[in-house]
Design a protein around this motif. Structure first.
Motif, PDB file in Angstrom:
ATOM      1  N   LYS A 198       0.852  -1.192   0.000  1.00 32.13           N
ATOM      2  CA  LYS A 198       0.000   0.000   0.000  1.00 32.13           C
ATOM      3  C   LYS A 198       0.888   1.243   0.000  1.00 32.13           C
ATOM      4  N   PRO A 199       0.450   2.339  -0.604  1.00 31.27           N
ATOM      5  CA  PRO A 199      -0.760   2.500  -1.422  1.00 31.27           C
ATOM      6  C   PRO A 199      -0.581   1.860  -2.796  1.00 31.27           C
ATOM      7  N   PHE A 200      -1.689   1.377  -3.361  1.00 28.18           N
ATOM      8  CA  PHE A 200      -1.634   0.776  -4.684  1.00 28.18           C
ATOM      9  C   PHE A 200      -1.382   1.836  -5.750  1.00 28.18           C
ATOM     10  N   GLU A 220      -0.762  -8.237  -8.221  1.00 29.01           N
ATOM     11  CA  GLU A 220      -0.422  -6.844  -8.519  1.00 29.01           C
ATOM     12  C   GLU A 220      -1.705  -6.005  -8.596  1.00 29.01           C
ATOM     13  N   PHE A 221      -1.894  -5.175  -7.591  1.00 31.02           N
ATOM     14  CA  PHE A 221      -3.076  -4.316  -7.530  1.00 31.02           C
ATOM     15  C   PHE A 221      -2.783  -2.931  -8.099  1.00 31.02           C
ATOM     16  N   CYS A 222      -3.806  -2.319  -8.633  1.00 32.32           N
ATOM     17  CA  CYS A 222      -3.735  -0.910  -9.002  1.00 32.32           C
ATOM     18  C   CYS A 222      -5.139  -0.324  -8.928  1.00 32.32           C
ATOM     19  N   ILE A 223      -5.211   1.007  -8.943  1.00 34.55           N
ATOM     20  CA  ILE A 223      -6.496   1.707  -8.943  1.00 34.55           C
ATOM     21  C   ILE A 223      -6.595   2.499 -10.239  1.00 34.55           C
ATOM     22  N   ILE A 224      -7.612   2.205 -11.022  1.00 31.98           N
ATOM     23  CA  ILE A 224      -7.881   2.961 -12.248  1.00 31.98           C
ATOM     24  C   ILE A 224      -8.905   4.031 -11.900  1.00 31.98           C
ATOM     25  N   ASN A 225      -8.566   5.290 -12.171  1.00 30.82           N
ATOM     26  CA  ASN A 225      -9.488   6.373 -11.822  1.00 30.82           C
ATOM     27  C   ASN A 225      -9.648   7.349 -12.991  1.00 30.82           C
ATOM     28  N   ASP A 226     -10.379   8.422 -12.735  1.00 29.28           N
ATOM     29  CA  ASP A 226     -10.641   9.450 -13.758  1.00 29.28           C
ATOM     30  C   ASP A 226     -11.298   8.857 -15.004  1.00 29.28           C
ATOM     31  N   PHE A 227     -12.317   8.045 -14.785  1.00 35.16           N
ATOM     32  CA  PHE A 227     -13.092   7.530 -15.915  1.00 35.16           C
ATOM     33  C   PHE A 227     -13.872   8.669 -16.566  1.00 35.16           C
ATOM     34  N   ASP A 253      -8.912  -1.182 -19.343  1.00 37.65           N
ATOM     35  CA  ASP A 253      -9.043  -0.481 -18.061  1.00 37.65           C
ATOM     36  C   ASP A 253      -8.905  -1.453 -16.890  1.00 37.65           C
ATOM     37  N   LYS A 254      -8.507  -2.682 -17.168  1.00 36.96           N
ATOM     38  CA  LYS A 254      -8.185  -3.645 -16.097  1.00 36.96           C
ATOM     39  C   LYS A 254      -6.858  -4.341 -16.420  1.00 36.96           C
ATOM     40  N   PRO A 255      -5.778  -3.594 -16.366  1.00 44.28           N
ATOM     41  CA  PRO A 255      -4.476  -4.134 -16.791  1.00 44.28           C
ATOM     42  C   PRO A 255      -3.887  -5.135 -15.806  1.00 44.28           C
ATOM     43  N   ASP A 256      -3.183  -6.103 -16.359  1.00 45.28           N
ATOM     44  CA  ASP A 256      -2.405  -7.038 -15.556  1.00 45.28           C
ATOM     45  C   ASP A 256      -0.994  -6.473 -15.452  1.00 45.28           C
ATOM     46  N   LEU A 257      -0.675  -5.889 -14.319  1.00 45.40           N
ATOM     47  CA  LEU A 257       0.622  -5.222 -14.149  1.00 45.40           C
ATOM     48  C   LEU A 257       1.765  -6.208 -13.909  1.00 45.40           C
ATOM     49  N   ARG A 258       1.446  -7.489 -13.807  1.00 39.67           N
ATOM     50  CA  ARG A 258       2.539  -8.477 -13.754  1.00 39.67           C
ATOM     51  C   ARG A 258       3.227  -8.566 -15.111  1.00 39.67           C
TER      52      ARG A 258
END
Length: 581
Positions: free
Chosen positions: A270-272, A422-429, A287-292
């Protein structure tokens, strides 16, 4: 332990400390073996399996696999050469002196329990009660139960109040088709099953509940796929008087604590990572990327603005660079071309930078010297690197195909670390998106979200440029949760719906409860809804939601176990005022 006539112990809990004890066990017969007058049974319950043995041929006569029995006998140690290292109870056995058949199973089973995962999903789901006896399937359900317990304790520790909201509700346009229920008492009118508790949780905020949550069932009349089913559960939570970062922190803590508790894999600290929607679509094609996957997509459209190569003319051009694969065989590259055509592309072009600094590949002969030099410089090509090109006249298609090729290459080149979350946050849609088919604007995400800039932005900005306080939590290529700050400003809410074709009167009618409630002092509020099924799916390392649900429908939406969907009798139809057309 309180016992009854069926058992005073469990199969999987017996150890060498129980040797010489007289025990009563109950369970299912997993296996039967006749070794020349000595009969062996494997008895299974939910804790494990133990071997039963008898020298009396008649005692086990007529028994069938998967029958339920109660046995009484004495625990003894096996001979050392007969140890079974695959069982917890592999060094002991029960010498049986009494057996009672409680319920006899048919002789021929639809499939072997231990290998039920190898038969068709349709057959497994038709006999799901047998499939659930498979240890692997049972473990999935067990972990789900443990996860739910953990979640409730976690939410309680964070000060959230659990509230159950109705299952029978009103139809609401939230992006998917509703399952509707015809009313018997009110002819021509219908209830609906909730796609999510969206309106109810907002009403709870207006009602003064500061932090709400529930393990919420959700229903959407959509075609099933591996990561989506018609009925699913989510951890639904909402908070009053909060900003985006407040919700992010709670979401990060929930996901991080769950995944570190239930898995030994590495979890993002954290933070992601925060990635805006526009950047995600450009770099990862989704909009749902695999960051691995370390591969990133590059936009090289400007490099070929003056090109004479027809497939690149007036097209959006994306490129993906993969190092150290230039010497792979032609057949290896042909597999990539085949995949590209299978997803709708006309093919895929690529070039390799060879040792003398020149480019090798079919596209090279159509490129000018300046284009080659700029391409090598802008993409930072190295010797033995390969650059794949994805081009399309429509930007959306170029983006989509590039995302699919990126995922395919990441897997084909073994670039993805399977031991990571691998987590992430997608924002500003975007708040709105233009529907080419219907020639109108639709909501891009949740219709109840607050646009950035509020009412003024909707009044003065071009709709395509308006962003929203909307966000998704993503892990390993899966959308794990969606959320938003809610549009609690009534005038702004009316205006937003007006832009997608709902006038004020329609909003008042369709969202009567919310519309009225917001006139009595609504707090700024927001939340999100992590998917329970997807969490269990990832934690159990399976790639299908149906593997972690006790009684799912099949991929086609059919429930062969219960026989649904089914026809109603004429009398039932008349009571519901329905006529089949």
């Amino acid at each position: 332990m309180q016992t009854n006539k069926y058992r005073n112990s469990y199969c999987g809990t017996i150890t060498e400390k129980d040797i010489d004890k007289n025990l009563t066990l109950s369970g299912w017969i997993e296996n039967i073996r006749d070794h020349g007058g000595i009969i062996f049974l494997d008895l299974r319950d939910e804790t494990g399996t133990i071997q039963l043995v008898s020298n009396d041929d008649g005692m086990f006569q007529g028994l069938t696999k998967e029958s339920t029995v109660t046995v009484t006998g004495t625990v003894r140690k096996r001979d050392k050469e007969d140890y079974n290292p695959n069982l917890k109870t592999g060094t002991i056995e029960l010498l049986v002196n009494k057996i009672e058949v409680l319920s006899k199973s048919v002789n021929v089973l639809p499939f072997e329990i231990k290998t039920s995962n190898l038969v068709s999903e349709e057959l497994r789901l038709k006999y799901r009660y047998l499939d659930l006896r498979n240890k692997r399937v049972r473990n999935n359900i067990q972990k789900r139960a443990e996860l739910l317990k953990f979640i409730r304790n976690k939410m309680d520790s964070l000060g959230f109040l659990e509230v159950q909201t109705p299952i029978i509700t009103a139809s609401s346009p939230e992006g998917a088709r509703d399952f509707v229920i015809p009313s018997r008492k009110y002819p021509g009118k219908f209830y609906a099953l909730p796609q999510a508790p969206q309106i109810y949780k907002e009403l709870l905020m207006v009602g003064g509940v500061d932090k709400y949550y529930q393990i919420a069932p959700c229903f959407r009349d959509e075609d099933s796929r591996a990561d989506r089913t018609m009925e699913f559960y989510q951890l639904d939570f909402e908070m009053a008087f909060v900003e985006e970062e407040d919700i992010y922190r709670v979401g990060e803590e929930i996901f991080y604590d769950i995944f570190t508790h239930f898995s030994e894999k590495e979890v993002s600290p954290k933070p992601f990572k925060r990635i805006c929607y526009k950047e995600a679509m450009l770099k990862y094609g989704t909009d749902k990327p695999d960051l691995r996957n370390p591969l990133e997509i590059m936009d090289i459209t400007k490099l070929f603005e003056e090109t004479t190569f027809k497939p690149f003319q007036k097209a959006t051009i994306r490129a993906i660079k993969v190092d150290d694969i230039g010497t792979n065989s032609n057949s290896w590259f042909n597999e990539i071309v085949d995949y590209a055509t299978s997803i709708g592309m006309p093919g895929i072009g690529y070039v390799t930078l060879i040792e003398d600094g020149s480019l090798k590949g079919p596209i090279d002969k159509f490129s000018t010297k300046e284009e080659r030099e700029n391409l090598i410089k802008e993409t930072n090509l190295k010797t033995n690197s390969v650059l794949f090109f994805i081009a399309n006249k429509k930007e959306k298609l170029a983006t989509k195909y590039a995302g699919q090729i990126r995922t395919y290459l990441g897997n084909k080149c073994n670039l993805i670390d399977k031991n990571k979350f691998e987590f992430c946050i997608i924002n500003d849609f975007p708040m709105f998106e233009y529907n080419e088919e219907e020639k109108k604007y639709d909501f891009c995400h949740n219709p109840f979200s607050m646009p950035k800039g509020g009412k003024q932005a909707i009044e003065t900005e071009i709709l395509d440029n308006i962003l929203a306080y909307q966000y998704d939590f993503v892990c390993n290529g899966y959308e794990m949760s969606s959320g938003a700050l809610r549009n609690y400003d009534l005038e702004c809410l009316e205006l937003a719906f007006e832009k997608v074709g709902y006038n004020k009167e329609v909003v008042k009618e369709r969202f009567k409860s919310l519309y009225n409630a917001f006139q009595y002092g609504a707090p700024p509020h927001g939340g999100m809804a992590p998917g329970i099924d997807r969490m269990v799916m990832l934690l159990n390392d399976v790639d299908n939601l149906r593997e972690v649900q006790a009684f799912p429908t099949s991929a086609s939406g059919i429930d062969n176990l219960m026989g649904s969907p089914s026809e109603l009798t004429e009398q039932q139809l008349r009571e519901l005022h329905i006529k089949i057309r």
